[in-house]
Design a protein around this motif. Structure first.
Motif, short mmCIF file in Angstrom:
data_model
loop_
_atom_site.label_atom_id
_atom_site.label_comp_id
_atom_site.label_asym_id
_atom_site.label_seq_id
_atom_site.Cartn_x
_atom_site.Cartn_y
_atom_site.Cartn_z
N LYS A 41 -43.21 -1.42 -41.05
CA LYS A 41 -44.68 -1.35 -41.07
C LYS A 41 -45.32 -2.73 -40.97
O LYS A 41 -46.51 -2.85 -40.76
CB LYS A 41 -45.14 -0.71 -42.38
CG LYS A 41 -44.76 0.76 -42.47
CD LYS A 41 -45.33 1.36 -43.73
CE LYS A 41 -44.86 2.80 -43.83
NZ LYS A 41 -44.79 3.24 -45.21
N LYS A 42 -44.51 -3.78 -41.16
CA LYS A 42 -45.09 -5.12 -41.19
C LYS A 42 -44.46 -5.99 -40.11
O LYS A 42 -43.27 -5.85 -39.81
CB LYS A 42 -44.83 -5.77 -42.55
CG LYS A 42 -45.54 -5.04 -43.65
CD LYS A 42 -45.40 -5.73 -44.98
CE LYS A 42 -46.17 -4.90 -46.00
NZ LYS A 42 -45.93 -5.30 -47.36
N ILE A 58 -47.47 -0.84 -35.97
CA ILE A 58 -47.37 -1.73 -37.13
C ILE A 58 -48.68 -1.67 -37.92
O ILE A 58 -49.77 -1.64 -37.34
CB ILE A 58 -47.10 -3.19 -36.64
CG1 ILE A 58 -45.70 -3.32 -36.05
CG2 ILE A 58 -47.39 -4.22 -37.72
CD1 ILE A 58 -44.56 -3.36 -37.04
N GLU A 59 -48.57 -1.66 -39.25
CA GLU A 59 -49.78 -1.51 -40.07
C GLU A 59 -50.31 -2.83 -40.62
O GLU A 59 -51.47 -2.92 -40.96
CB GLU A 59 -49.48 -0.55 -41.24
CG GLU A 59 -49.22 0.85 -40.74
CD GLU A 59 -48.74 1.78 -41.85
OE1 GLU A 59 -48.82 1.43 -43.04
OE2 GLU A 59 -48.26 2.88 -41.47
N GLU A 60 -49.42 -3.82 -40.74
CA GLU A 60 -49.87 -5.08 -41.33
C GLU A 60 -49.26 -6.26 -40.57
O GLU A 60 -48.04 -6.28 -40.34
CB GLU A 60 -49.43 -5.12 -42.80
CG GLU A 60 -50.05 -6.26 -43.55
CD GLU A 60 -49.70 -6.19 -45.04
OE1 GLU A 60 -49.61 -5.08 -45.60
OE2 GLU A 60 -49.49 -7.27 -45.62
N ILE A 112 -48.77 -10.35 -40.42
CA ILE A 112 -48.86 -11.57 -41.23
C ILE A 112 -48.69 -12.76 -40.30
O ILE A 112 -47.64 -12.96 -39.69
CB ILE A 112 -47.78 -11.60 -42.34
CG1 ILE A 112 -48.02 -10.44 -43.31
CG2 ILE A 112 -47.83 -12.90 -43.13
CD1 ILE A 112 -47.21 -9.25 -43.08
N VAL A 163 -56.02 -5.48 -40.90
CA VAL A 163 -54.56 -5.44 -40.86
C VAL A 163 -53.94 -6.82 -40.76
O VAL A 163 -52.74 -6.95 -40.70
CB VAL A 163 -54.05 -4.57 -39.68
CG1 VAL A 163 -54.25 -3.11 -39.94
CG2 VAL A 163 -54.68 -5.00 -38.38
N ARG A 209 -53.22 -10.65 -42.13
CA ARG A 209 -53.26 -11.59 -43.26
C ARG A 209 -52.67 -12.92 -42.80
O ARG A 209 -51.94 -12.97 -41.81
CB ARG A 209 -52.38 -11.09 -44.41
CG ARG A 209 -52.89 -9.87 -45.06
CD ARG A 209 -52.00 -9.50 -46.25
NE ARG A 209 -52.03 -8.06 -46.46
CZ ARG A 209 -53.09 -7.40 -46.91
NH1 ARG A 209 -54.20 -8.04 -47.20
NH2 ARG A 209 -53.06 -6.09 -47.07
N PHE A 212 -42.67 -9.80 -49.45
CA PHE A 212 -42.44 -8.37 -49.23
C PHE A 212 -41.61 -7.78 -50.37
O PHE A 212 -40.87 -8.49 -51.05
CB PHE A 212 -41.68 -8.14 -47.91
CG PHE A 212 -42.42 -8.60 -46.67
CD1 PHE A 212 -43.78 -8.87 -46.70
CD2 PHE A 212 -41.75 -8.74 -45.46
CE1 PHE A 212 -44.45 -9.29 -45.56
CE2 PHE A 212 -42.41 -9.16 -44.31
CZ PHE A 212 -43.76 -9.44 -44.36
N PHE A 251 -38.83 -5.54 -41.84
CA PHE A 251 -40.00 -6.14 -41.20
C PHE A 251 -39.64 -6.63 -39.80
O PHE A 251 -38.46 -6.88 -39.51
CB PHE A 251 -40.57 -7.30 -42.05
CG PHE A 251 -39.59 -8.42 -42.29
CD1 PHE A 251 -39.53 -9.51 -41.44
CD2 PHE A 251 -38.70 -8.38 -43.37
CE1 PHE A 251 -38.63 -10.54 -41.66
CE2 PHE A 251 -37.79 -9.41 -43.60
CZ PHE A 251 -37.76 -10.49 -42.74
#
Ligand code: UTP
Length: 320
Positions: A12-13, A57-59, A61, A105, A107, A128, A133
């Motif tokens: 998801k990341k 993908i939700e997040e 970085i 979404v 960061r 995490f 990831f």
């Protein structure tokens, strides 16, 4: 070796490391982050964010340095600009501008010292919880029907192991990349194969295959421990590389190489940027017609110049 634990969690990341100095693009990178250099009217990092979002993908970085805050600004709303466009009824432009407001979404994590890619990944991944990831490197822009990270997520869902995106590179360029070593040599031409290691920039003679690691990864969280064990400050023999932790990691977990589908542009190099710009121009319906005409004119100029050159060369060789 421990039995590979198929982790049920989905990817998801994604981490997008973007804290490097970008020395190959000096002097521009003295003030402008390489990731904000545009392919047409969009910063290259925006295209990578598209790849992540289109993969589900939700997040996201972004790993940046304190000198590269402008990258984050690009993804934040610019209210005065939006008001200005509204007041002038420029709705189409407003739509483009609003599309970049993806702060929900995205960061940022700061890498305060540029200790290399492995360290950049660790800087983000250590926050995490036990979850897989993905990593997308900005130097590799990949145009594909199915986003490359999505292709790899599909494989991850079946395998539950860390996966590295690879493609064949030309023989004389093998010494410029991390090259994977297939565990079983007769699987090296498969689309997916287990690896027993990887070597960063091997000499051409020592390259263990022709498959180069090209900026896409999915890791199980278990890699973090091995990234933490690297000695980032003891780098007498050069920068600490991501592959430096693979030997130990492979004693505990499997890694697969996946040959992804897609056309890759090396945005770490000036010629890669130029090629991407040409290809994206040809696909942009507003400008493709003009660009095609321009390229055809150029092609005929180049053709007549080279035929003249061939003619002169042949003449000097005594040809007619
Ligand atoms: P590169 O090794 O290509 O370095 O990093 P670079 O600084 O971007 O470019 P050059 O070689 O000086 O021209 C590969 C990726 O890892 C990131 C970079 O931003 C790039 O996306 N990176 C590198 C970090 O995030 N932190 C680092 O300390 C080093």
């Amino acid at each position: 070796m421990k039995q590979t634990n198929i982790q049920k969690s989905k990817v998801k990341k994604v981490i997008i490391p973007a804290a490097g100095w970008g020395t190959r693009f000096l002097p521009m990178t003295k003030i402008i982050p390489k990731e904000l250099v545009p392919i047409l009217n969009r910063p290259s990092i925006d295209l990578l964010v598209d790849e992540a979002i289109n993969s589900g993908i939700e997040e996201i970085i972004l790993v940046i340095s304190t000198r590269k805050q402008e990258i984050m600004k690009y993804f934040q709303p610019n209210i005065p600009l939006e008001e200005e466009l509204k007041s002038k009824n420029k709705w189409e432009l407003l739509k483009h501008v609003k599309k970049t407001n993806r702060d929900a979404v995205i960061r940022v994590v700061y890498q305060y010292e540029q200790l290399g890619l492995a360290h950049a990944i660790l800087t983000a991944a250590r926050f995490f919880k036990n979850e897989p990831f993905a990593v997308i490197l900005g130097d590799d822009l990949i145009k594909s029907k199915i986003p490359v990270i999505k292709q790899m997520m599909n494989e991850y869902d079946k395998l539950g192991c860390s996966i590295i995106g690879v493609q064949n590179v030309e023989f004389d360029k093998l010494n410029k990349y991390g090259i994977v070593k297939p565990k079983n040599n007769n699987e090296k031409n498969n689309k997916l194969f287990e690896i027993s290691g990887a070597i960063e920039k091997p000499s051409i003679q020592k390259a263990p295959s022709s498959k180069a690691i090209l900026g896409r990864y999915i890791f199980n969280y278990s890699i973090v421990k091995f990234l933490e064990d690297l000695d980032y400050y003891n780098n007498n023999s050069g920068e600490i590389n991501l592959v430096d932790c693979f030997d130990k990691y492979l004693k505990e977990e499997k890694i697969y190489a996946y040959e992804f589908d897609g056309k890759r542009y090396d945005l770490g190099s000036i010629e890669g940027f130029a090629m991407a710009t040409i290809d994206y121009s040809l696909e942009n319906k507003d400008i493709s017609h003009t660009i095609k005409k321009h390229i055809m004119n150029l092609a005929s100029e180049i053709y007549s110049e080279t035929s003249l050159l061939d003619f002169n060369l042949n003449k000097n060789k005594g040809g007619k």
